[in-house]
Design a protein around this motif. Structure first.
Motif, short mmCIF file in Angstrom:
data_model
loop_
_atom_site.label_atom_id
_atom_site.label_comp_id
_atom_site.label_asym_id
_atom_site.label_seq_id
_atom_site.Cartn_x
_atom_site.Cartn_y
_atom_site.Cartn_z
N TRP A 169 0.95 -1.10 0.04
CA TRP A 169 -0.06 0.00 0.18
C TRP A 169 0.94 1.13 -0.09
O TRP A 169 2.06 1.06 0.23
CB TRP A 169 -0.93 -0.16 1.00
N SER A 170 0.26 2.44 -0.29
CA SER A 170 0.99 3.88 -0.39
C SER A 170 -0.01 4.85 0.02
O SER A 170 -1.09 4.34 0.11
CB SER A 170 1.37 4.02 -1.35
N LYS A 171 0.50 5.65 0.58
CA LYS A 171 -0.28 7.13 1.07
C LYS A 171 -0.88 7.59 -0.22
O LYS A 171 -0.28 7.88 -1.46
CB LYS A 171 0.56 7.80 1.86
N CYS B 214 1.11 10.46 -2.42
CA CYS B 214 2.68 10.18 -2.17
C CYS B 214 3.30 9.27 -2.95
O CYS B 214 3.56 7.99 -2.36
CB CYS B 214 2.58 10.10 -0.76
N TYR B 215 3.58 9.34 -4.11
CA TYR B 215 4.23 8.39 -5.05
C TYR B 215 5.59 7.80 -4.71
O TYR B 215 6.16 6.86 -4.94
CB TYR B 215 4.41 8.98 -6.53
#
Length: 68
Positions: free
Chosen positions: A14-16, A19-20
C-alpha cells in the motif's frame, strides 16, 4: 531487498494517497473490510486471529537489504 515472510497468510502492498515516493510492503495476519462488506467488527475481518487469554502467539519476518 528480500523479504522472508514464511507462514504469513496475507502480504499487504500500500501507499499513502498522493505520495508516489512512499510504498509500504508488509506481512499481515488479517485484512480490512472488503468493498462490498463493512460491519466494523474486528472479529469478523478475514484472517484475524483469536488468541486465548494467557496464550502466546509469536511470528516474525526478516528483511534483507543489499547494496550494489
Amino acid at each position: 531487498i528480500v523479504m522472508h515472510c514464511k507462514e504469513w497468510p496475507v502480504f499487504g502492498i500500500w501507499s499513502k494517497k498522493s505520495c508516489y515516493r512512499f510504498l509500504c510492503l508488509e506481512p499481515w495476519f488479517g485484512i480490512t473490510d472488503s468493498f462490498d462488506r463493512s460491519d466494523k467488527q474486528l472479529k469478523e475481518k478475514k484472517g484475524i486471529l483469536t488468541i486465548d487469554r494467557g496464550a502466546m502467539f509469536r511470528c516474525s519476518f526478516k528483511i534483507e537489504f543489499f547494496s550494489a
